[in-house]
Design an enzyme around this catalytic site. Structure first.
Site, mmCIF file in Angstrom:
data_model
loop_
_atom_site.group_PDB
_atom_site.id
_atom_site.type_symbol
_atom_site.label_atom_id
_atom_site.label_comp_id
_atom_site.label_asym_id
_atom_site.label_seq_id
_atom_site.Cartn_x
_atom_site.Cartn_y
_atom_site.Cartn_z
ATOM 1 N N LYS A 5 -2.792 -1.334 0.596
ATOM 2 C CA LYS A 5 -1.616 -1.168 -0.711
ATOM 3 C C LYS A 5 -0.826 -2.546 -0.796
ATOM 4 O O LYS A 5 -0.962 -3.592 -0.057
ATOM 5 C CB LYS A 5 -0.606 -0.058 -0.295
ATOM 6 C CG LYS A 5 -1.413 1.375 -0.437
ATOM 7 C CD LYS A 5 -0.130 2.423 -0.138
ATOM 8 C CE LYS A 5 -0.900 3.748 -0.658
ATOM 9 N NZ LYS A 5 0.202 4.634 -0.506
ATOM 10 N N ARG B 252 -4.056 7.513 6.853
ATOM 11 C CA ARG B 252 -4.921 7.819 5.588
ATOM 12 C C ARG B 252 -5.633 6.515 5.246
ATOM 13 O O ARG B 252 -4.842 5.673 4.974
ATOM 14 C CB ARG B 252 -4.127 8.585 4.559
ATOM 15 C CG ARG B 252 -4.959 8.675 3.588
ATOM 16 C CD ARG B 252 -4.206 9.572 2.137
ATOM 17 N NE ARG B 252 -5.220 9.798 1.115
ATOM 18 C CZ ARG B 252 -4.999 8.840 0.199
ATOM 19 N NH1 ARG B 252 -4.702 7.721 0.039
ATOM 20 N NH2 ARG B 252 -5.853 9.387 -0.710
#
Length: 295
Positions: free
Chosen positions: A237, A271
């Site tokens: 991210k 995740r």
């Protein structure tokens, strides 16, 4: 912030998830959730998968590498993502979910959706977990649906929508305190809807700047006071690649570093896009800093 576990635990401090068909997912030791994006526009191009044979190959690779859960999603939730009609989301997700369930009957499958209609059909086809980025705020029927279906639920912190969340990064008060208040309110709604097993997802990158992401990463232990296992999704991210001046494609090393910090601060599920590396990170962290095993 002064909180006590007795004051703020809405659910039992359970470290297992009771899934359909009598199966139990053990979270007493950290586990990995592998991402399968059934979208053409997810932020990390390497995570996108369309053809069924490619999907099954990737699912098999993730499971062999040690993923405990596979998370399938058909709606990109990157900042500014394009709205996807529900029928299109179903077209992307449901056949793929059915194919993975048939090929890997023992795998734990999660469906990444905020829509009750998608959730209902996905569980009927074999999904074990509902992963909702909206905490039930984008579809008022989803919490009742989760309770009726009797599946574990991932409760994530979000402000606004995927299209507007970048405009909602200002927190008038303490970031974590505001998140705790949000979670307590949504947990009460989940309990009223009959949902029993819940994972908390702090929502890294969702209505949070990279700087706020690192504050949240340091303060994860404060969220543990809610008495629920934490799911952390930071893989590739912007909070990883932007400070390094990189792109998502080059953010694996940074992701491993952030995963290490998350594990040391209490994460129970990672995740991820890169399963093997996450599994190895968990093994090394547990060898060096044993994660307490809950009863």
């Amino acid at each position: 912030m002064t909180l006590t576990a007795a004051q703020d635990t809405c659910f039992s401090a359970r470290q297992t998830l009771r899934c359909p068909r009598g199966r139990v997912l053990d979270l007493r030791r950290p586990q990995v959730m592998g991402i399968l994006n059934l979208t053409p526009d997810s932020f990390y191009q390497g995570s996108r998968v369309q053809a069924t044979d490619e999907l099954l190959r990737r699912a098999e690779t993730m499971l062999q590498a040690g993923a405990a859960i596979l998370d399938l999603g058909g709606y990109s939730t990157r900042p500014g993502a394009t709205e996807v009609p529900e029928d299109e989301e179903k077209r992307r997700v449901l056949p793929a979910l059915q194919a993975v369930r048939e090929a890997f009957p023992e795998a734990f499958l999660s469906v990444d959706t905020f829509r009750a209609g998608v959730a209902t059909e996905a569980v009927a086809l074999g999904a074990d977990i509902l992963n909702d980025i909206s905490a039930g705020t984008l579809d008022e029927e989803l919490l009742a649906t989760a309770g009726r279906l009797g599946v574990p639920y991932v409760l994530m912190h979000l402000r606004g929508t995927p299209q507007t969340m970048a405009q909602h990064t200002h927190y008038a008060h303490d970031l974590v305190l505001e998140m705790v208040r949000f979670f307590r309110s949504r947990l009460a709604a989940l309990r009223a809807a009959g949902v029993v097993d819940v994972l908390l997802d702090p929502g890294f990158g969702f209505a949070k700047t990279p700087q706020q992401g690192y504050e949240l990463l340091r303060r994860l232990p404060e969220l543990q006071l809610l008495g629920l296992p934490l799911l952390v999704g930071v893989s590739r991210k912007s909070m990883v690649y932007k400070p390094l001046g990189l792109t998502p494609d080059a953010a694996l090393t940074g992701t491993i570093a952030v995963h290490t910090m998350a594990l040391l601060n209490g994460a129970r599920v990672l995740r991820v896009h890169d399963v093997a590396e996450a599994v190895q990170t968990i093994q090394l962290v547990r060898n060096s800093y044993p994660v307490p095993v809950s009863p």
